[in-house]
Design a protein around this motif. Sequence first.
Motif, PDB file in Angstrom:
ATOM      1  N   PRO A 236      50.824  29.994  38.971  1.00 57.59           N
ATOM      2  CA  PRO A 236      51.453  31.124  39.666  1.00 57.59           C
ATOM      3  C   PRO A 236      52.630  31.722  38.903  1.00 57.59           C
ATOM      4  O   PRO A 236      52.806  32.949  38.871  1.00 57.59           O
ATOM      5  N   ALA A 237      53.443  30.875  38.271  1.00 58.65           N
ATOM      6  CA  ALA A 237      54.578  31.387  37.501  1.00 58.65           C
ATOM      7  C   ALA A 237      54.103  32.140  36.265  1.00 58.65           C
ATOM      8  O   ALA A 237      54.666  33.174  35.891  1.00 58.65           O
ATOM      9  N   VAL A 238      53.054  31.636  35.613  1.00 60.16           N
ATOM     10  CA  VAL A 238      52.531  32.302  34.416  1.00 60.16           C
ATOM     11  C   VAL A 238      51.970  33.677  34.780  1.00 60.16           C
ATOM     12  O   VAL A 238      52.179  34.664  34.059  1.00 60.16           O
ATOM     13  N   LEU A 239      51.286  33.763  35.895  1.00 61.06           N
ATOM     14  CA  LEU A 239      50.733  35.044  36.321  1.00 61.06           C
ATOM     15  C   LEU A 239      51.843  36.032  36.687  1.00 61.06           C
ATOM     16  O   LEU A 239      51.725  37.237  36.432  1.00 61.06           O
ATOM     17  N   ARG A 240      52.934  35.543  37.271  1.00 64.99           N
ATOM     18  CA  ARG A 240      54.070  36.430  37.525  1.00 64.99           C
ATOM     19  C   ARG A 240      54.642  36.954  36.216  1.00 64.99           C
ATOM     20  O   ARG A 240      54.984  38.131  36.092  1.00 64.99           O
ATOM     21  N   GLN A 241      54.767  36.075  35.227  1.00 69.61           N
ATOM     22  CA  GLN A 241      55.257  36.502  33.921  1.00 69.61           C
ATOM     23  C   GLN A 241      54.344  37.561  33.309  1.00 69.61           C
ATOM     24  O   GLN A 241      54.805  38.461  32.601  1.00 69.61           O
ATOM     25  N   ALA A 242      53.041  37.439  33.561  1.00 70.26           N
ATOM     26  CA  ALA A 242      52.082  38.391  33.015  1.00 70.26           C
ATOM     27  C   ALA A 242      52.051  39.703  33.785  1.00 70.26           C
ATOM     28  O   ALA A 242      51.368  40.648  33.378  1.00 70.26           O
ATOM     29  N   GLY A 243      52.790  39.768  34.887  1.00 68.68           N
ATOM     30  CA  GLY A 243      52.836  40.989  35.681  1.00 68.68           C
ATOM     31  C   GLY A 243      51.713  41.121  36.678  1.00 68.68           C
ATOM     32  O   GLY A 243      51.463  42.221  37.196  1.00 68.68           O
ATOM     33  N   ILE A 244      51.009  40.021  36.982  1.00 68.25           N
ATOM     34  CA  ILE A 244      49.909  40.055  37.959  1.00 68.25           C
ATOM     35  C   ILE A 244      50.081  38.903  38.953  1.00 68.25           C
ATOM     36  O   ILE A 244      49.277  37.972  38.986  1.00 68.25           O
ATOM     37  N   PRO A 245      51.150  38.953  39.754  1.00 65.87           N
ATOM     38  CA  PRO A 245      51.392  37.847  40.686  1.00 65.87           C
ATOM     39  C   PRO A 245      50.291  37.726  41.728  1.00 65.87           C
ATOM     40  O   PRO A 245      49.758  38.727  42.208  1.00 65.87           O
ATOM     41  N   LEU A 246      49.951  36.476  42.041  1.00 65.42           N
ATOM     42  CA  LEU A 246      48.964  36.191  43.078  1.00 65.42           C
ATOM     43  C   LEU A 246      49.533  35.142  44.018  1.00 65.42           C
ATOM     44  O   LEU A 246      50.247  34.235  43.577  1.00 65.42           O
ATOM     45  N   PRO A 247      49.206  35.209  45.322  1.00 63.83           N
ATOM     46  CA  PRO A 247      49.632  34.154  46.246  1.00 63.83           C
ATOM     47  C   PRO A 247      49.034  32.811  45.828  1.00 63.83           C
ATOM     48  O   PRO A 247      47.936  32.753  45.256  1.00 63.83           O
ATOM     49  N   GLY A 248      49.746  31.737  46.144  1.00 67.94           N
ATOM     50  CA  GLY A 248      49.281  30.409  45.786  1.00 67.94           C
ATOM     51  C   GLY A 248      47.855  30.123  46.214  1.00 67.94           C
ATOM     52  O   GLY A 248      47.049  29.624  45.403  1.00 67.94           O
ATOM     53  N   PRO A 249      47.481  30.385  47.472  1.00 69.08           N
ATOM     54  CA  PRO A 249      46.102  30.097  47.893  1.00 69.08           C
ATOM     55  C   PRO A 249      45.061  30.860  47.088  1.00 69.08           C
ATOM     56  O   PRO A 249      43.966  30.343  46.840  1.00 69.08           O
ATOM     57  N   ALA A 250      45.390  32.082  46.656  1.00 71.89           N
ATOM     58  CA  ALA A 250      44.440  32.856  45.844  1.00 71.89           C
ATOM     59  C   ALA A 250      44.265  32.209  44.470  1.00 71.89           C
ATOM     60  O   ALA A 250      43.153  32.144  43.940  1.00 71.89           O
ATOM     61  N   VAL A 251      45.363  31.733  43.894  1.00 74.92           N
ATOM     62  CA  VAL A 251      45.284  31.033  42.609  1.00 74.92           C
ATOM     63  C   VAL A 251      44.453  29.765  42.764  1.00 74.92           C
ATOM     64  O   VAL A 251      43.589  29.457  41.931  1.00 74.92           O
ATOM     65  N   ARG A 252      44.702  29.031  43.837  1.00 76.26           N
ATOM     66  CA  ARG A 252      43.952  27.788  44.074  1.00 76.26           C
ATOM     67  C   ARG A 252      42.460  28.081  44.212  1.00 76.26           C
ATOM     68  O   ARG A 252      41.625  27.370  43.657  1.00 76.26           O
ATOM     69  N   ASP A 253      42.107  29.135  44.960  1.00 79.49           N
ATOM     70  CA  ASP A 253      40.693  29.463  45.155  1.00 79.49           C
ATOM     71  C   ASP A 253      40.019  29.834  43.835  1.00 79.49           C
ATOM     72  O   ASP A 253      38.895  29.405  43.560  1.00 79.49           O
ATOM     73  N   LEU A 254      40.717  30.626  43.008  1.00 73.00           N
ATOM     74  CA  LEU A 254      40.153  31.001  41.711  1.00 73.00           C
ATOM     75  C   LEU A 254      39.972  29.772  40.821  1.00 73.00           C
ATOM     76  O   LEU A 254      38.975  29.656  40.100  1.00 73.00           O
ATOM     77  N   TYR A 255      40.935  28.863  40.888  1.00 75.52           N
ATOM     78  CA  TYR A 255      40.823  27.647  40.091  1.00 75.52           C
ATOM     79  C   TYR A 255      39.648  26.796  40.569  1.00 75.52           C
ATOM     80  O   TYR A 255      38.889  26.258  39.752  1.00 75.52           O
ATOM     81  N   GLN A 256      39.478  26.659  41.877  1.00 70.26           N
ATOM     82  CA  GLN A 256      38.361  25.881  42.405  1.00 70.26           C
ATOM     83  C   GLN A 256      37.022  26.457  41.941  1.00 70.26           C
ATOM     84  O   GLN A 256      36.113  25.717  41.535  1.00 70.26           O
ATOM     85  N   GLN A 257      36.898  27.787  42.002  1.00 64.91           N
ATOM     86  CA  GLN A 257      35.658  28.435  41.585  1.00 64.91           C
ATOM     87  C   GLN A 257      35.390  28.211  40.099  1.00 64.91           C
ATOM     88  O   GLN A 257      34.269  27.898  39.683  1.00 64.91           O
TER      89      GLN A 257
END
Length: 292
Positions: A236-257
Motif C-alpha cells: 500500500p505504501a509503494v502504491l501511494r508513492q507511485a501515485g495510485i493509492p488503493l485501500p488495503g482490502p483492494a490490495v489484498r484482493d489483488l495479491y490473492q488473485q
Amino acid sequence: MKPPATAAESLAGLIRVRPHGWLTSPLPADPTAVAGLLHRARTAHDLARAAEPLRVLSARATAAVAELGDPPRCVLKLHADRNAYLQETLAYTLLGNSPALPALLGADDATSSLLIEHIPHSVDFRQPGAAADLIDTVAAVHTAPAMLDATTSKAFAAFRLDRPDLPVPAWIRDPGAWAAVIDLCQAAYGGARIPVGHLDLKPEHLRLRTDGHPVLCDIETVRPDVTGLIDLVTLPAVLRQAGIPLPGPAVRDLYQQAARRHGLNWATPALRSALNAYRAATGLATLHTLAD
C-alpha cells in the motif's frame, strides 16, 4: 497535510538501524570517483566489455550501479560490503529462474560485483493495470522457489515450511504468533515451499522488458525467513508513492488473485489471520487496513 508513508516507514517495528561505522570500506559517493572501481569490475567480468561505454547510474557508500553499452545491454552492480554481495547472489540462486526478475549474467567474488540483464523501460503508473502488474510481479517472486532444481532445493531445505524444527528468527518478539504465521503459510503454500520476502519495493524498481513484461529489479534484501507477508504489508505504501493509492482490502484482493495464478492459495480469512499474527509476531505498527 501529512505526506504519504514511505515503504520503509510502513514497516515501522521491523526496521533495525545498523550501528554507526558498520560499513568499514564505503564506496565513493561521487560518480567520477567510483567510475574507476566500476571499470575494474567490468574488466573482471569480461575483457570484451572493457571498451564498452560505462555510465554511472548511482553512487552510494554501500553500492554503485552503472549501465554498460550504447545502447545499454547490461547493468554492473558493485557492492562495498561483501556480505551484501553474497546476499544478493544468494537471492539470485533462490529466485533467479523467475521471469519476473532480471537475469543474473555473472558474479565476480574478487570485486563483489554482479552483471545483470538490462531492463530498458520504466513503468508509467498512470496506465490502467499498473497496480495489478506490480502486485502480480511481487506474487510471482514469492512463488519462484517452487521452480528450484533438486540440488538447489536441497541446499535450501532448512527453510522449508514443513521442517519440524524450523527456527524462530531472532527478531521475532512473539514466538507463539510466529508459529501461527508459519502454520497459515504452510496451508497456503504447501509444506515443501520455501517462503521468501523482504523485497526492496519501490515504484522505480518495477521496469518493463521490450515485450512489455514487468520485471522487479533489485532483490539484494530478499530473505527466506520472513515470508511474503512483509511485502504485502509494504505494497500500500509503494502504491501511494507511485501515485495510485488503493485501500488495503483492494490490495489484498489483488495479491490473492495474483498469488493464485502463481500457485499460492490464500483464502481471505486465512490471509487476514496470517497478517494479524504477523503483526503480533513482529511488532509492526500498522497493517494499512489489509486485514480489514
